[in-house]
Design a protein around this motif. Structure first.
Motif, mmCIF file in Angstrom:
data_model
loop_
_atom_site.group_PDB
_atom_site.id
_atom_site.type_symbol
_atom_site.label_atom_id
_atom_site.label_comp_id
_atom_site.label_asym_id
_atom_site.label_seq_id
_atom_site.Cartn_x
_atom_site.Cartn_y
_atom_site.Cartn_z
ATOM 1 N N ALA A 39 70.104 37.193 17.651
ATOM 2 C CA ALA A 39 69.177 36.617 18.369
ATOM 3 C C ALA A 39 68.464 35.545 17.684
ATOM 4 O O ALA A 39 68.266 34.269 18.053
ATOM 5 C CB ALA A 39 67.610 37.593 18.719
ATOM 6 N N VAL A 40 69.006 35.441 16.681
ATOM 7 C CA VAL A 40 68.727 33.828 15.901
ATOM 8 C C VAL A 40 69.698 33.402 16.129
ATOM 9 O O VAL A 40 69.900 32.296 16.723
ATOM 10 C CB VAL A 40 68.434 34.384 13.812
ATOM 11 N N ALA A 41 71.171 33.340 16.192
ATOM 12 C CA ALA A 41 72.457 32.556 16.589
ATOM 13 C C ALA A 41 72.109 32.105 17.986
ATOM 14 O O ALA A 41 72.263 31.218 18.051
ATOM 15 C CB ALA A 41 73.253 33.349 15.732
ATOM 16 N N TYR A 42 71.866 33.261 18.811
ATOM 17 C CA TYR A 42 71.250 32.946 20.389
ATOM 18 C C TYR A 42 70.155 32.382 20.776
ATOM 19 O O TYR A 42 70.464 30.995 21.543
ATOM 20 C CB TYR A 42 71.370 34.238 20.839
ATOM 21 N N ALA A 43 69.172 31.997 20.174
ATOM 22 C CA ALA A 43 67.993 31.338 20.020
ATOM 23 C C ALA A 43 68.716 29.746 19.636
ATOM 24 O O ALA A 43 67.563 28.996 20.089
ATOM 25 C CB ALA A 43 66.756 31.948 19.134
ATOM 26 N N LYS A 44 68.820 29.859 18.041
ATOM 27 C CA LYS A 44 69.162 28.197 17.952
ATOM 28 C C LYS A 44 70.349 28.135 18.725
ATOM 29 O O LYS A 44 70.260 26.698 18.859
ATOM 30 C CB LYS A 44 69.483 28.655 16.717
ATOM 31 N N ALA A 45 71.217 28.691 19.057
ATOM 32 C CA ALA A 45 72.013 28.006 19.817
ATOM 33 C C ALA A 45 71.467 27.533 21.257
ATOM 34 O O ALA A 45 72.179 26.341 22.334
ATOM 35 C CB ALA A 45 74.083 27.982 20.672
ATOM 36 N N SER A 46 70.490 27.971 21.876
ATOM 37 C CA SER A 46 69.863 27.646 22.292
ATOM 38 C C SER A 46 68.897 26.683 22.945
ATOM 39 O O SER A 46 68.292 25.698 23.713
ATOM 40 C CB SER A 46 69.108 29.163 23.602
ATOM 41 N N GLY A 47 69.072 25.923 21.339
ATOM 42 C CA GLY A 47 68.080 24.816 21.438
ATOM 43 C C GLY A 47 66.215 25.657 20.923
ATOM 44 O O GLY A 47 65.907 24.280 21.112
ATOM 45 N N LEU A 48 66.323 25.934 19.939
ATOM 46 C CA LEU A 48 64.663 26.646 20.034
ATOM 47 C C LEU A 48 64.873 26.951 18.051
ATOM 48 O O LEU A 48 65.288 26.756 18.118
ATOM 49 C CB LEU A 48 64.698 28.300 20.396
ATOM 50 N N ARG A 49 63.044 26.371 18.029
ATOM 51 C CA ARG A 49 63.148 26.508 16.151
ATOM 52 C C ARG A 49 63.405 28.160 16.491
ATOM 53 O O ARG A 49 62.457 29.161 17.231
ATOM 54 C CB ARG A 49 61.981 25.840 16.186
ATOM 55 N N VAL A 50 63.896 29.286 14.784
ATOM 56 C CA VAL A 50 64.199 29.872 14.961
ATOM 57 C C VAL A 50 62.939 30.347 13.687
ATOM 58 O O VAL A 50 63.097 29.594 12.805
ATOM 59 C CB VAL A 50 64.840 30.361 15.069
ATOM 60 N N ILE A 51 61.934 31.352 13.661
ATOM 61 C CA ILE A 51 61.904 31.916 12.339
ATOM 62 C C ILE A 51 61.635 33.888 12.579
ATOM 63 O O ILE A 51 61.672 34.308 13.845
ATOM 64 C CB ILE A 51 60.003 31.912 12.249
ATOM 65 N N ALA A 52 62.508 33.768 11.517
ATOM 66 C CA ALA A 52 62.845 34.940 11.332
ATOM 67 C C ALA A 52 62.011 35.888 10.196
ATOM 68 O O ALA A 52 62.235 34.660 8.878
ATOM 69 C CB ALA A 52 64.113 34.890 10.517
ATOM 70 N N THR A 53 61.867 36.837 10.134
ATOM 71 C CA THR A 53 61.513 37.673 9.381
ATOM 72 C C THR A 53 62.644 38.524 8.078
ATOM 73 O O THR A 53 63.686 39.305 8.873
ATOM 74 C CB THR A 53 60.077 38.350 9.305
ATOM 75 N N THR A 54 62.120 39.129 6.622
ATOM 76 C CA THR A 54 62.660 39.945 6.023
ATOM 77 C C THR A 54 62.353 40.321 4.884
ATOM 78 O O THR A 54 61.457 39.730 4.617
ATOM 79 C CB THR A 54 64.035 39.497 6.187
#
Length: 328
Positions: free
Chosen positions: A160-175
């Protein structure tokens, strides 16, 4: 052909290699020589009896890549490189932990023109098809939006992180672990939030007006907190069950669900159905972007076919941090 079978629920030791018959394809099916497959939580849940009773011999596995052996309709030529996922695999038909599989043609995707190895291709189908359905179909993401991925270190979360970034979104990820920050940033996360049980306040500090979309990978256990990060008219999609049973007790529509927001669950069982035909799947694009180095690889470790039990043990340890793949 050789295949892994499960005859009773249990730990990785119940995965037994057997010689079984390879079903001939019917009019709406395709027979595939499996070259590699990804290992998924769904197979662990099937093995342990959490996804229904085990009666007779169950061949696990919900995805694979390989070459067409026979297509009675002639849609796919012999030797055609393809991917497949879901379509009853490991439930109503033998799964992909086998040298050959017979699958529904509607669940077969051409991989013609891709330059990736079988091992790299095997990391893509289930993860990226799920993300395509959740982000493009359910959430209708758009360039410039902000997406929160809750539980981003699962393989589907990393996708999801990789796909959203490649689609031009700002991505906030949690861990939950600060040690995973670098891995998430490598996959394309713009911001990483350490999850100590609640992340809403930290996300609101980054995006005071709220995020456009939430992808909930953990599930019901964190959903109430995740949706607090949404802006009005934002949307959340649940795809994971890592946090336990998919049950929200005493969910209050006006107090727990933020004003004018949408919430749904995306099941990968829709793949290949009339509701979600795979003709326009971006899987080949993902493969091409990965081969060109514009999208990072999901694969973290590859196992030989006789080492599937060890792959299951590693997946259950929560230390994989990416996709585990088995080559045949």
């Amino acid at each position: 052909m050789k295949a892994y079978v499960i005859e009773q629920p249990g730990g990785p030791e119940v995965l037994q290699m057997r010689d079984i018959a390879s079903p001939e394809p019917g009019a709406d099916e395709v027979q595939i020589r499996v070259r590699a497959f990804g290992v998924n939580r769904a197979e662990v849940y099937r093995r342990t009896g959490k996804m229904g009773p085990i009666s007779g011999q169950v061949v696990p596995g919900i995805e694979a890549v390989g070459e067409v052996i026979h297509d009675p309709a002639g849609v796919f030529r012999t030797g055609h490189p393809v991917a497949t996922a879901m379509g009853g695999l490991q439930f109503s038909r033998n799964g992909s932990y086998a040298e050959q599989i017979t699958v529904l043609r509607s669940n077969v995707i051409s991989l013609d023109g891709t330059a990736l190895s079988w091992e790299e291709l095997a990391a893509l189908p289930e993860a990226y098809l799920t993300i395509w359905g959740a982000l493009d179909k359910s959430l209708a993401i758009d360039q410039g939006q902000t997406l929160l991925v809750r539980g981003a270190t699962a393989s589907v979360g990393l996708a999801a992180v990789a796909y959203a970034k490649a689609s031009g979104l700002r991505v906030i990820a949690t861990t939950r672990s600060p040690a995973n920050r670098e891995r998430l940033e490598q996959m394309g996360a713009d911001d990483v939030v350490i999850d100590a049980g609640e992340v809403a306040n930290a996300v609101r500090e980054l995006v005071p007006d709220g995020v456009d979309a939430v992808l909930e990978v953990v599930g019901a256990a964190t959903l109430r907190d995740s949706i607090k990060t949404l802006r009005p008219f934002g949307a959340a999609t649940v795809i994971g069950l890592l946090g336990g049973a998919p049950v929200l007790e005493q969910f209050h529509l006006t107090q727990d669900l933020p004003a004018a927001t949408r919430l749904n669950f995306f099941p990968s069982g829709l793949f290949g159905t009339p509701a979600m035909p795979l003709a326009d799947t971006p899987l080949r694009w993902v493969a091409q972007e990965t081969a060109a180095g514009r999208m990072p690889s999901l694969r973290t470790q590859t196992f030989d076919f006789d080492d599937v039990r060890r792959a299951h043990s590693l997946l259950e340890s929560d230390r994989a941090l990416g996709k585990l793949v088995v080559r045949i």
